[in-house]
Design a protein around this motif. Structure first.
Motif, PDB file in Angstrom:
ATOM      1  N   GLU A 113       0.833  -1.188   0.000  1.00  0.00           N
ATOM      2  CA  GLU A 113       0.000   0.000   0.000  1.00  0.00           C
ATOM      3  C   GLU A 113       0.873   1.245   0.000  1.00  0.00           C
ATOM      4  O   GLU A 113       2.032   1.215   0.440  1.00  0.00           O
ATOM      5  CB  GLU A 113      -0.918   0.034   1.235  1.00  0.00           C
ATOM      6  CG  GLU A 113      -1.924  -1.115   1.289  1.00  0.00           C
ATOM      7  CD  GLU A 113      -2.791  -1.054   2.537  1.00  0.00           C
ATOM      8  OE1 GLU A 113      -2.525  -0.166   3.368  1.00  0.00           O
ATOM      9  OE2 GLU A 113      -3.702  -1.884   2.684  1.00  0.00           O
ATOM     10  N   ASN A 114       0.284   2.340  -0.504  1.00  0.00           N
ATOM     11  CA  ASN A 114       0.947   3.660  -0.508  1.00  0.00           C
ATOM     12  C   ASN A 114       2.312   3.605  -1.186  1.00  0.00           C
ATOM     13  O   ASN A 114       3.297   4.151  -0.690  1.00  0.00           O
ATOM     14  CB  ASN A 114       1.087   4.198   0.919  1.00  0.00           C
ATOM     15  CG  ASN A 114      -0.242   4.342   1.612  1.00  0.00           C
ATOM     16  OD1 ASN A 114      -1.245   4.700   0.988  1.00  0.00           O
ATOM     17  ND2 ASN A 114      -0.273   4.056   2.914  1.00  0.00           N
ATOM     18  N   LEU A 115       2.359   2.927  -2.324  1.00  0.00           N
ATOM     19  CA  LEU A 115       3.600   2.833  -3.086  1.00  0.00           C
ATOM     20  C   LEU A 115       3.629   3.912  -4.158  1.00  0.00           C
ATOM     21  O   LEU A 115       2.602   4.206  -4.788  1.00  0.00           O
ATOM     22  CB  LEU A 115       3.723   1.450  -3.737  1.00  0.00           C
ATOM     23  CG  LEU A 115       3.843   0.277  -2.754  1.00  0.00           C
ATOM     24  CD1 LEU A 115       3.799  -1.047  -3.498  1.00  0.00           C
ATOM     25  CD2 LEU A 115       5.129   0.382  -1.935  1.00  0.00           C
ATOM     26  N   PRO A 116       4.771   4.516  -4.396  1.00  0.00           N
ATOM     27  CA  PRO A 116       4.836   5.633  -5.347  1.00  0.00           C
ATOM     28  C   PRO A 116       4.743   5.152  -6.794  1.00  0.00           C
ATOM     29  O   PRO A 116       5.240   4.083  -7.149  1.00  0.00           O
ATOM     30  CB  PRO A 116       6.209   6.262  -5.059  1.00  0.00           C
ATOM     31  CG  PRO A 116       7.030   5.131  -4.522  1.00  0.00           C
ATOM     32  CD  PRO A 116       6.079   4.261  -3.751  1.00  0.00           C
ATOM     33  N   GLY A 117       4.099   5.977  -7.604  1.00  0.00           N
ATOM     34  CA  GLY A 117       4.119   5.765  -9.044  1.00  0.00           C
ATOM     35  C   GLY A 117       3.171   4.721  -9.575  1.00  0.00           C
ATOM     36  O   GLY A 117       3.279   4.348 -10.751  1.00  0.00           O
ATOM     37  N   LEU A 118       2.236   4.212  -8.776  1.00  0.00           N
ATOM     38  CA  LEU A 118       1.333   3.149  -9.221  1.00  0.00           C
ATOM     39  C   LEU A 118      -0.031   3.736  -9.596  1.00  0.00           C
ATOM     40  O   LEU A 118      -0.574   4.583  -8.890  1.00  0.00           O
ATOM     41  CB  LEU A 118       1.146   2.087  -8.134  1.00  0.00           C
ATOM     42  CG  LEU A 118       2.371   1.251  -7.766  1.00  0.00           C
ATOM     43  CD1 LEU A 118       1.979   0.176  -6.752  1.00  0.00           C
ATOM     44  CD2 LEU A 118       3.008   0.622  -8.984  1.00  0.00           C
ATOM     45  N   SER A 119      -0.562   3.238 -10.697  1.00  0.00           N
ATOM     46  CA  SER A 119      -1.905   3.619 -11.117  1.00  0.00           C
ATOM     47  C   SER A 119      -2.915   2.639 -10.522  1.00  0.00           C
ATOM     48  O   SER A 119      -2.549   1.662  -9.859  1.00  0.00           O
ATOM     49  CB  SER A 119      -1.997   3.614 -12.644  1.00  0.00           C
ATOM     50  OG  SER A 119      -1.790   2.293 -13.140  1.00  0.00           O
ATOM     51  N   VAL A 120      -4.195   2.895 -10.789  1.00  0.00           N
ATOM     52  CA  VAL A 120      -5.237   2.012 -10.266  1.00  0.00           C
ATOM     53  C   VAL A 120      -5.115   0.626 -10.873  1.00  0.00           C
ATOM     54  O   VAL A 120      -5.248  -0.392 -10.182  1.00  0.00           O
ATOM     55  CB  VAL A 120      -6.629   2.616 -10.556  1.00  0.00           C
ATOM     56  CG1 VAL A 120      -7.728   1.634 -10.161  1.00  0.00           C
ATOM     57  CG2 VAL A 120      -6.792   3.925  -9.812  1.00  0.00           C
ATOM     58  N   LEU A 121      -4.819   0.546 -12.165  1.00  0.00           N
ATOM     59  CA  LEU A 121      -4.659  -0.761 -12.808  1.00  0.00           C
ATOM     60  C   LEU A 121      -3.449  -1.505 -12.256  1.00  0.00           C
ATOM     61  O   LEU A 121      -3.437  -2.738 -12.193  1.00  0.00           O
ATOM     62  CB  LEU A 121      -4.532  -0.588 -14.320  1.00  0.00           C
ATOM     63  CG  LEU A 121      -5.774  -0.055 -15.038  1.00  0.00           C
ATOM     64  CD1 LEU A 121      -5.525   0.047 -16.536  1.00  0.00           C
ATOM     65  CD2 LEU A 121      -6.973  -0.945 -14.756  1.00  0.00           C
ATOM     66  N   ASP A 122      -2.420  -0.771 -11.847  1.00  0.00           N
ATOM     67  CA  ASP A 122      -1.268  -1.407 -11.195  1.00  0.00           C
ATOM     68  C   ASP A 122      -1.679  -2.007  -9.853  1.00  0.00           C
ATOM     69  O   ASP A 122      -1.232  -3.097  -9.482  1.00  0.00           O
ATOM     70  CB  ASP A 122      -0.139  -0.396 -11.002  1.00  0.00           C
ATOM     71  CG  ASP A 122       0.463   0.045 -12.321  1.00  0.00           C
ATOM     72  OD1 ASP A 122       0.415  -0.740 -13.276  1.00  0.00           O
ATOM     73  OD2 ASP A 122       0.955   1.178 -12.391  1.00  0.00           O
TER      74      ASP A 122
END
Length: 823
Positions: free
Chosen positions: A622-631
């Motif tokens: 959770e709360n990882l940088p640079g991720l989109s919803v599909l990621d």
């Protein structure tokens, strides 16, 4: 009869060009019958048959020919002899001439000529020619022709015939005895030039036999004697065979020495010869060459030949020494090699000749010696013997090898760059083998080693496909990081401080299939260090790509290659098999032994999904940088990878039990049902969560779209208001009636804004100028001059609407950019 047979050696005569084809079968049959005449118990007849057949290859020209006829071509009779199987017939005739030397020599001469074509060699092999000839090599012959012609026939059979079949025939124990006796006789008693050449030819044949079948070589004692001959000049022996034997420094003896080294390599491939190699003190003999090349002439051999023998001996040690570890340690092998490597890296004016195969890249330097010495060390550490590795560490090998690595890196851009790359790979492999699983050795590797590895990691990625070996160098570098840095926290911290993790992630971002698994393995190991997490989350790749984004992308690519069922959003389709790919699904369930891994377990090691899951387990989900919803949709699968894999293994166990017709007891059956149901429920929960995230994302996108449309609509409304205001302004300035209406509307608006109740005894003053048809605010202007205008620049010089310097003429304002009305 001899005269008739002599005529058969002359060319046939033909009347027509088609006669050769017309009478071909008759000619082939007649030549076959000619060979059968070898059974006639007459020495003259047999010798004449051999002479006539030999005349096929050098026919005598007839002085007179009948009118209307012409001789056939030279090749016609040779071809007809092949078709008729004359060679096979003559080989079978060897039995009838065994005790008649002259007849046997004549027959061998013919067989030597016939063995020059592949077809005849096949027919001779069918008749066991190699076995028949080799087994009689040691027969007495004062002239020496028997051995010479026999060896030539064997060579022709090996070159032109079915090689494997010929070698199988020569592997007969009787053949090896004959070969051994002939070789020893030529070695100990031969003194002529052709004796030494023939001796070397027999040694080559013996080597070919040893490659195919070593047990007969050992049983006959030939292997032991070859080992003796290979080492007697370096190790003293009381064997009578070598007591008075001495090698000359001619070309034939030099070639024999190299052939004997090669025989040692061939024999070492059979463990039954290890004891023979140990008894023959082979390691000690070969180490006699692992020493600095001193002044020319100080050795028994000339300098150029000694260098070639030296390289050949070190190459032989690379194969033999790992089998004789005790002998290697007794001879202080590590110390000798390290001292030799120290000489190789020194500057003493030695210039290598670079001759032969082993001298590649060594002309004018010592690279060939260094190259093969490193190969020898690599072979020894590959054994995994702790005593050898510890002795290397005690001798200071780690620091010395790091120095050599820097030395080769500084010279890697030369013409022999391939050799330099190979040496760098060997050094890295040796360091990895020595330092692996030993914390103290890793500490000896130190920050100096980390700096060297970081420099190697920074190579240009385009060089990986150059074909020179940079890809191997990168693999060895990564392996060295895994073995020499991982597990030692001080070195790990230094590696991170030098931005090593950023370089590792840059390599991972290259997305090279051959590198990804190894790089991810290193990444997983480094995640045990708490300081690594911040480096991973800080890293940014091209297009500002974050590390979690890269890992999710690699997961998607891996599942696409495996053929895992997903929809275009990445959601789970098959709840019962959420991780199974197409290939794995097509595999039939096969009962496996306990010590063998099943398909589900092997899949963990064969792809990168388990490693990606391990990295995310350290980073969090959770709360990882640079991720989109599909990621995050894909990440929800990654987070439950272990649960899915456990369920997959249990399903595989159940399938194996069904294939073996084994029915679990009731409690076990219920447990399997619960596990299967739980895995399916988890898959459905994850799929539901994915659907929820996608719907929320779509709803957010819809709201953002509506908001954007509202902004666009508001922008258009403002534009319409501005346009309407402009139209009203144009109407007031161009139509006087419109201006009056606007004025009345303005006055009415002003009047309505004023209070209705007016205080008593108060005089109200109008702020409007009567009969003024303008719609702008207006009022009287008051100008106060308390200072002469020549000092102030005018009445409005310091106001914000006046010019900085207003020209005043006669105290009146002449020019202003704008006018402000006071009321």
């Amino acid at each position: 009869m001899c005269d008739i047979i002599k005529i058969c050696g002359l060319p046939f005569l033909k009347e027509k060009m088609s006669d050769e084809a017309t009478y071909g079968n008759i000619v082939a049959e007649s030549l076959s019958q000619l060979g059968c005449l070898m059974r006639v118990p007459s020495s003259q007849v047999r010798i004449q048959i051999c002479n006539s057949v030999a005349n096929f290859y050098s026919p005598e020209s007839t002085k007179k020919q009948p009118e209307g006829f012409q001789p056939t071509s030279v090749m016609y009779k040779i071809q007809m002899a092949e078709v008729g199987g004359l060679a096979e017939t003559l080989v079978l005739s060897l039995t009838v001439v065994e005790n008649h030397l002259q007849e046997k020599l004549a027959l061998l001469k013919v067989l030597q000529l016939l063995s020059s074509t592949p077809e005849n060699c096949k027919r001779m092999a069918r008749a066991q020619a190699a076995c028949r000839i080799c087994s009689r090599l040691s027969d007495p012959d004062p002239s020496g022709q028997l051995l010479f012609r026999s060896s030539e026939i064997l060579w022709n059979l090996l070159e032109n015939g079915p090689k494997e079949e010929i070698i199988n025939q020569l592997s007969n124990i009787e053949c090896i005895y004959g070969l051994k006796d002939s070789f020893i006789r030529l070695l100990t008693k031969g003194y002529r030039h052709h004796d030494r050449q023939l001796r070397n030819d027999l040694l080559v044949i013996a080597t070919l036999i040893a490659e195919n079948s070593r047990p007969p070589m050992v049983e006959s004692g030939f292997a032991k004697q070859l080992i003796l001959f290979a080492t007697f000049t370096e190790v003293k022996s009381n064997n009578p065979l070598v007591k008075s034997l001495k090698l000359l420094h001619n070309h034939e003896d030099f070639e024999m020495k190299k052939l004997l080294f090669n025989v040692l390599v061939v024999l070492s491939k059979d463990l039954s010869t290890v004891q023979l190699l140990c008894d023959g003190k082979v390691v000690l003999a070969l180490f006699n060459y692992v020493k600095a090349n001193e002044k020319p002439g100080v050795h028994d051999w000339p300098a150029a030949r000694f260098e070639e023998l030296q390289l050949h001996a070190i190459a032989t040690l690379s194969t033999v020494a790992p089998l004789l570890v005790e002998d290697y340690m007794t001879c202080q092998g590590n110390t000798r090699i390290l001292l030799f490597l120290e000489w190789c890296s020194s500057q003493d004016g030695f210039s290598g000749q670079g001759n032969s195969f082993h001298g590649t890249g060594g002309r004018g330097n010592k690279h060939a010696q260094m190259r093969y010495s490193l190969r020898l060390l690599r072979s020894m550490v590959s054994v995994g013997d702790e005593a050898v590795n510890q002795d290397l560490c005690d001798q200071g090998a780690i620091s010395q090898l790091l120095g050599l690595l820097k030395h080769t890196m500084a010279r890697a851009d030369g013409s022999d760059g391939t050799v330099q790359l190979e040496m760098q790979c060997d050094i890295l492999f040796i360091l990895s083998s020595v330092c692996e699983s030993d914390l103290h050795k890793k500490e000896l590797f130190g920050t100096e080693g980390v700096d060297v590895l970081l420099q190697l990691l920074k190579m240009d990625p385009s060089m990986l496909h150059s074909g020179l070996g940079h890809n191997k160098l990168l693999f060895c570098t990564l392996d060295c990081i895994w073995s020499c840095i991982v597990g030692c926290f001080p070195l790990e911290d230094y590696f991170l401080e030098q931005k090593g993790m950023f370089i590792i992630l840059d390599l991972l971002a290259l997305n090279l299939k051959s590198l990804t698994n190894l790089v991810l393995g290193i990444l997983v190991e480094f995640c045990d260090n708490p300081k690594t997490i911040s480096h991973i989350t800080t890293w940014r790749g091209k297009n500002n790509e974050s590390a979690p984004k890269l890992l999710v992308l690699l997961w998607k690519q891996e599942e696409e290659e495996l053929g895992v069922k997903r929809d275009h959003y990445g959601r789970i389709i098959d709840a019962k098999k959420p991780l199974v790919g197409q290939f794995q699904e097509e595999q039939e369930v096969t009962p496996m032994p306990v010590n063998c891994f099943s398909i589900a377990i092997m899949e963990v090691a064969e792809n990168i999904r388990a490693k990606i899951y391990s990295v995310f387990s350290k980073l969090g989900f959770e709360n990882l940088p640079g991720l989109s919803v599909l990621d995050y949709v894909t990440l929800s699968i990654i987070s439950r990878y272990l649960d899915f894999k456990v369920g997959e293994v249990w399903s595989e166990i159940r399938a194996e039990l069904n294939v073996e017709n084994i029915r679990p007891v009731t409690s076990d059956h219920e447990a399997l049902d619960v596990i299967e149901k739980h895995t399916e429920n988890v898959s459905k929960d994850v799929a539901a969560h994915q659907t929820e995230m996608i719907e929320n994302h779509q709803q957010m996108e819809l709201q953002e779209e509506q908001q954007k449309y509202a902004e666009i609509k508001e922008n258009h409304k403002q534009s319409e208001i501005v346009l309407k205001s402009w139209d009203n302004f144009l109407a007031r300035t161009s139509n006087y009636e419109a201006l009056k209406r606007a004025k009345r509307l303005q006055e009415k608006s002003i009047e309505s804004s004023r209070p209705k109740a007016r205080p008593q005894n108060v005089t109200m003053h109008s702020t409007q100028i009567p009969r003024l048809n303008t719609t702008v605010a207006c009022g009287p202007v008051v100008t106060v001059e308390s200072t002469p205008s020549k000092f102030t620049g005018g009445a409005l010089a310091d106001t914000d609407l006046a010019l900085k310097r207003v020209p005043i003429r006669g105290g009146a304002l002449q020019k202003t950019r704008s006018v402000k009305m006071f009321y």
